[in-house]
Write an enzyme that holds these catalytic residues in place. Structure first.
Site, PDB file in Angstrom:
ATOM      1  N   SER A  46      -4.690  -1.245  -4.839  1.00 49.26           N
ATOM      2  CA  SER A  46      -4.017  -2.399  -5.434  1.00 49.26           C
ATOM      3  C   SER A  46      -3.390  -2.093  -6.788  1.00 49.26           C
ATOM      4  O   SER A  46      -2.427  -2.746  -7.194  1.00 49.26           O
ATOM      5  CB  SER A  46      -5.001  -3.557  -5.579  1.00 49.26           C
ATOM      6  OG  SER A  46      -6.118  -3.179  -6.363  1.00 49.26           O
ATOM      7  N   GLY A  83      -7.088  -2.788  -1.720  1.00 45.93           N
ATOM      8  CA  GLY A  83      -8.393  -2.640  -1.096  1.00 45.93           C
ATOM      9  C   GLY A  83      -8.636  -1.291  -0.468  1.00 45.93           C
ATOM     10  O   GLY A  83      -9.725  -1.028   0.058  1.00 45.93           O
ATOM     11  N   ASN A 112     -11.968   1.619  -5.412  1.00 44.40           N
ATOM     12  CA  ASN A 112     -12.639   0.715  -4.475  1.00 44.40           C
ATOM     13  C   ASN A 112     -13.918   1.319  -3.910  1.00 44.40           C
ATOM     14  O   ASN A 112     -14.855   0.587  -3.586  1.00 44.40           O
ATOM     15  CB  ASN A 112     -11.682   0.320  -3.342  1.00 44.40           C
ATOM     16  CG  ASN A 112     -10.624  -0.656  -3.809  1.00 44.40           C
ATOM     17  OD1 ASN A 112     -10.912  -1.652  -4.452  1.00 44.40           O
ATOM     18  ND2 ASN A 112      -9.372  -0.357  -3.512  1.00 44.40           N
ATOM     19  N   ASP A 193      -8.338 -12.294 -12.826  1.00 49.37           N
ATOM     20  CA  ASP A 193      -9.532 -11.740 -12.164  1.00 49.37           C
ATOM     21  C   ASP A 193     -10.219 -10.668 -12.996  1.00 49.37           C
ATOM     22  O   ASP A 193     -11.302 -10.192 -12.654  1.00 49.37           O
ATOM     23  CB  ASP A 193      -9.184 -11.183 -10.779  1.00 49.37           C
ATOM     24  CG  ASP A 193      -8.178 -10.028 -10.842  1.00 49.37           C
ATOM     25  OD1 ASP A 193      -7.885  -9.527 -11.948  1.00 49.37           O
ATOM     26  OD2 ASP A 193      -7.684  -9.622  -9.776  1.00 49.37           O
ATOM     27  N   HIS A 196      -7.374  -6.538 -12.173  1.00 57.62           N
ATOM     28  CA  HIS A 196      -6.034  -5.982 -11.962  1.00 57.62           C
ATOM     29  C   HIS A 196      -5.162  -6.144 -13.211  1.00 57.62           C
ATOM     30  O   HIS A 196      -5.072  -7.239 -13.773  1.00 57.62           O
ATOM     31  CB  HIS A 196      -5.367  -6.671 -10.771  1.00 57.62           C
ATOM     32  CG  HIS A 196      -6.083  -6.427  -9.486  1.00 57.62           C
ATOM     33  ND1 HIS A 196      -7.017  -7.307  -8.982  1.00 57.62           N
ATOM     34  CD2 HIS A 196      -6.018  -5.387  -8.617  1.00 57.62           C
ATOM     35  CE1 HIS A 196      -7.501  -6.826  -7.847  1.00 57.62           C
ATOM     36  NE2 HIS A 196      -6.910  -5.664  -7.606  1.00 57.62           N
TER      37      HIS A 196
END
Length: 221
Positions: A46, A83, A112, A193, A196
């Site tokens: 991402s 992801g 991840n 969040d 990111h």
């Protein structure tokens, strides 16, 4: 004398034809050499897939604009998926290499794996395999290093961060020490969040990557 003249004429004509053929062959070779693939393949998660951003704001898009501004012909294939893990990247890479025949492969994976607490040994082996596959098709490799917050455990955090320089040294590949250098410590450069980076952070990310990527692009010309 007439025979000699005709003979000389024929020899001269043959030489001219041979020179023309050689010129065409040389031109064709030059065209072929310069038209060889200089594609940059970005295999990431991402952080490279513009998650939460308007298209065109991520560092990969900014890189393409930079290349165009500097009149560098190097098309970019952004094969990043939000992801994505090193396992997923390893599974997808062979088909991507066969299809795009890149001159450079940028591997931006591993975050991840860490966020999910996956095996460090597996992450390391997957990254090693991707480096090997890329080198197997004569592509230059840029490994993008990552780090994770200390709340994942001191030992795990240190060992994860150490994976990238270890693999780069072992495989003699170029390395971006830390993709989020100058970003990670600034909460205002992240989306809501807190995972990111925001659009404002991506020029900084490109600045972290470009010094290691630029020499690979130049040497691929």
């Amino acid at each position: 004398m007439r025979i000699n003249f005709r003979f000389s004429y024929q020899v001269g004509k043959i030489k001219a034809i041979l020179q023309a053929v050689a010129l065409v062959a040389l031109t064709s070779f030059g065209t072929s050499a310069y038209s060889a693939s200089k594609t940059i393949l970005v295999l990431g998660d991402s952080l490279s897939a513009e998650y939460g951003l308007v298209r065109g704001e991520g560092w990969v898009s900014l890189l393409q604009k930079k290349l165009e501004t500097e009149k560098i012909t190097a098309p970019i294939v952004n094969a990043s998926i939000s992801g994505e893990t090193t396992s997923g990247g390893k599974a997808r890479l062979p088909a991507l290499l066969a299809k795009h025949q890149p001159a450079i492969v940028v591997i931006e994976l591993g975050a991840n794996d860490a966020l999910r607490g996956l095996s460090l040994a597996a992450t390391q082996e997957n990254l090693r395999s991707m480096i090997s596959s890329s080198k197997g098709v004569k592509a230059k490799v840029l490994l993008v290093g990552m780090q994770i917050p200390p709340n994942y455990g001191g030992d795990y955090t240190k060992q994860f961060a150490a994976l990238f320089p270890k693999l780069a040294k072992e495989n003699k590949t170029s390395l971006v020490p830390f993709m989020l250098q100058g970003v990670a410590e600034k909460p205002e450069l992240f989306q809501a969040d807190r995972i990111h980076p925001s659009a404002e952070a991506h020029p900084k990310i490109l600045n972290n990557i470009w010094p290691q990527l630029q020499p690979l692009i130049s040497s691929s010309k």
